[in-house]
Enzyme design. Structure first.
Site, short mmCIF file in Angstrom:
data_model
loop_
_atom_site.label_atom_id
_atom_site.label_comp_id
_atom_site.label_asym_id
_atom_site.label_seq_id
_atom_site.Cartn_x
_atom_site.Cartn_y
_atom_site.Cartn_z
N ASN A 1 0.94 -1.07 0.02
CA ASN A 1 0.07 -0.05 -0.01
C ASN A 1 0.81 1.23 -0.08
OD1 ASN A 1 0.50 0.87 3.03
ND2 ASN A 1 -0.41 -0.87 3.09
N PRO B 1 -3.19 -11.46 10.73
CA PRO B 1 -3.47 -11.03 12.14
C PRO B 1 -3.45 -9.36 12.38
CG PRO B 1 -1.14 -11.52 11.81
CD PRO B 1 -1.69 -11.81 10.46
N ILE C 1 -2.83 -6.61 14.49
CA ILE C 1 -1.56 -6.54 15.70
C ILE C 1 -1.98 -5.52 16.49
CG2 ILE C 1 0.65 -5.27 15.73
CD1 ILE C 1 1.05 -6.17 12.65
N PHE D 1 -4.27 3.81 14.77
CA PHE D 1 -4.64 4.99 13.75
C PHE D 1 -5.99 4.35 12.81
CE2 PHE D 1 -1.84 8.33 13.16
CZ PHE D 1 -0.78 8.39 14.32
N1 CTP Z 1 -3.93 -2.53 12.19
C1 CTP Z 1 -3.12 -3.66 12.81
N2 CTP Z 1 -3.08 -4.69 11.91
C2 CTP Z 1 -3.89 -4.95 10.90
C3 CTP Z 1 -4.57 -4.14 10.71
C4 CTP Z 1 -4.69 -2.94 10.87
O1 CTP Z 1 -2.42 -3.49 13.50
N3 CTP Z 1 -3.89 -6.53 10.25
C5 CTP Z 1 -3.74 -1.23 12.96
C6 CTP Z 1 -3.42 -0.25 12.30
O2 CTP Z 1 -1.96 0.00 12.34
C7 CTP Z 1 -4.07 1.08 12.88
C8 CTP Z 1 -5.59 0.39 13.19
O3 CTP Z 1 -5.27 -1.07 13.07
O4 CTP Z 1 -3.75 1.53 13.87
C9 CTP Z 1 -6.76 0.52 12.00
O5 CTP Z 1 -6.01 0.30 10.85
P1 CTP Z 1 -7.07 0.61 9.40
O6 CTP Z 1 -6.31 0.02 8.37
O7 CTP Z 1 -7.57 2.03 9.74
O8 CTP Z 1 -8.32 -0.41 9.94
P2 CTP Z 1 -8.53 -1.94 9.72
O9 CTP Z 1 -8.66 -2.52 10.74
O10 CTP Z 1 -7.86 -2.41 8.57
O11 CTP Z 1 -10.12 -1.69 9.06
P3 CTP Z 1 -10.77 -1.23 7.71
O12 CTP Z 1 -9.54 -1.38 6.64
O13 CTP Z 1 -11.62 -1.94 7.51
O14 CTP Z 1 -11.08 0.44 7.85
#
Ligand code: CTP
Length: 406
Positions: free
Chosen positions: A209, A305, A307, A325
């Site tokens: 990304n 997973p 995190i 975030f």
């Molecule tokens: N995050 C994480 N591990 C993942 C996905 C997300 O630790 N596998 C953490 C990101 O670092 C961030 C938060 O979760 O602090 C939100 O990430 P975001 O991409 O906005 O949300 P998602 O959980 O992926 O939800 P969505 O994509 O449906 O908005």
């Protein structure tokens, strides 16, 4: 207070150098030991005799002086200091620092040092406002150099404006608060995730990304600046490792989770990484090839997973404060509030990453800090400033918890 702090004061060639004997005196009154390096230009405005008298130490001037090098040496000058203070810092001195020039003792010490550097600029208003100087200031700030002033006021050249060196007492206060901040979270441990993850398809291809890592790196740097022992777990970025931070480089979400778990326990965890939600279920062991008559491969995805959620799980390994975030492109605050509950973290920093905001690759960010107490809208700030502000909020929160516990 500056008790026991050792400062190396570098005096470069601006008229404000006449204030340096007073600056040295004030620093010493607060308990600091001050040793001076005087440039050739600086010596046009203040004498080594005056600086030597107020510092009660030798004043160092010449890179190629055999006696100086034998007695002290440019590396030792920095080694024996807790911080370097450049005051006044002329436009020329800042330009040299920016470009890594080392053509005299002062610039050589500045290039050779691994100690924190504070800079109190002094110059004419147009020199200060010149695009070249402003670009240099940004570069030096990005390298972690702390600026004190300049102030606005009447100038020796008869003009009025920004560029006057801060008054000695203000510089002393700024140096004192710099040292106070640096030890504010001493003994605490911080974990920060940053950057994108790369999820392999085959040995040469991956899904990724647009995250630059700038925000996560800035947060790690700011927490480190408050004295935490900081681990930054980062996906691939183009950024240099922040100085003083323990950096673990990973590629995939699963590697990031393992590195985070290995970095525990932590007092605070900030998950700023843009972790891929999905990965290819079965990574091909050989490069996928085109075959005549066979279409593109159908990639079967599986969930990565989470995190942030894993770190937020209740238990004795949970960091005292977990910050996530939320990268959103619409209904930013509402989505982020839902995310706060879903992930189980304490705070969410929500930001709008729609393409027209330029947030993903850019240097600025408009964020909302969401907690169970409500929503705070922050103004548009540089990612560095968001990092600094968030680190200060984290310090307040950790200190409040410690205060309640005692
Ligand atoms: N995050 C994480 N591990 C993942 C996905 C997300 O630790 N596998 C953490 C990101 O670092 C961030 C938060 O979760 O602090 C939100 O990430 P975001 O991409 O906005 O949300 P998602 O959980 O992926 O939800 P969505 O994509 O449906 O908005």
């Amino acid at each position: 207070m500056l008790d026991g702090k050792r400062l190396l004061l570098i005096v470069s060639g601006g008229i404000a150098a006449y204030k340096c004997p007073d600056l040295v005196r004030r620093l010493r009154e607060r308990g600091a030991a001050v040793r001076c390096v005087l440039t050739r230009g600086g010596a046009e405005f203040v004498t080594p005799l005056a600086l030597g008298a107020v510092s009660e130490d030798k004043v160092y001037q010449d890179l190629f002086s055999l006696t100086d090098e034998n007695e002290m040496g440019h590396i030792n000058l920095s080694r024996q200091a807790d911080a370097l203070l450049v005051a006044p810092a002329t436009a020329n001195m800042m330009a040299k620092m920016c470009h890594g020039e080392a053509d005299d003792l002062a610039t050589t010490v500045l290039l050779a040092t691994d100690k924190p550097v504070l800079v109190a600029p002094a110059m004419n208003v147009r020199m200060w406002e010149h695009a070249a100087t402003q670009a240099n200031v940004e570069t030096l700030k990005a390298r972690g150099i702390t600026f004190i002033g300049p102030d606005e006021g009447d100038m020796a050249c008869g003009e009025f404006g920004m560029g006057r060196m801060s008054e000695p007492l203000d510089i002393v206060d700024a140096v004192a608060s710099f040292f106070r901040d640096r030890s504010r979270l001493q003994g605490r441990r911080a974990l920060v995730t940053s950057g994108p993850t790369y999820e392999p398809i085959d040995p040469v291809r991956y899904i990724a990304n647009r995250s630059s890592g700038k925000q996560g790196h800035a947060i790690a740097e700011a927490l480190n600046g408050l004295g935490t022992e900081t681990t930054l777990v980062t996906g691939p970025t183009r950024l240099p490792d922040p100085p003083g931070v323990n950096v673990v480089h990973v590629e995939t979400a699963r590697q990031m989770l393992a590195a985070c778990e290995a970095a525990l326990p932590a007092d605070v965890a900030v998950c700023a990484a843009a972790v891929a939600d999905w990965r290819v279920e079965a990574e091909a062991t050989e490069k996928l090839k085109k075959s005549p008559g066979v279409g593109p491969p159908a990639l079967v995805m599986t969930e990565n997973p989470d995190i942030l959620r894993a770190l937020s799980e209740p238990g004795n390994r949970r960091p005292g404060l977990v910050v996530g975030f939320a990268a959103e492109t619409e209904n930013v605050v509402a989505h982020a509030q839902a995310k706060l509950d879903r992930k189980g973290c304490d705070w969410i920093v929500a930001n709008d990453v729609s393409p027209d905001t330029g947030t993903f690759a850019g240097d600025a960010n408009t964020v909302h800090l969401i907690s169970h107490d409500g929503v705070e809208d922050w103004p548009r700030l540089s990612k560095k400033a968001v990092g600094t502000e968030l680190a200060l909020r984290i310090a307040d929160a950790l200190e409040a918890v410690a205060g309640n516990a005692s």
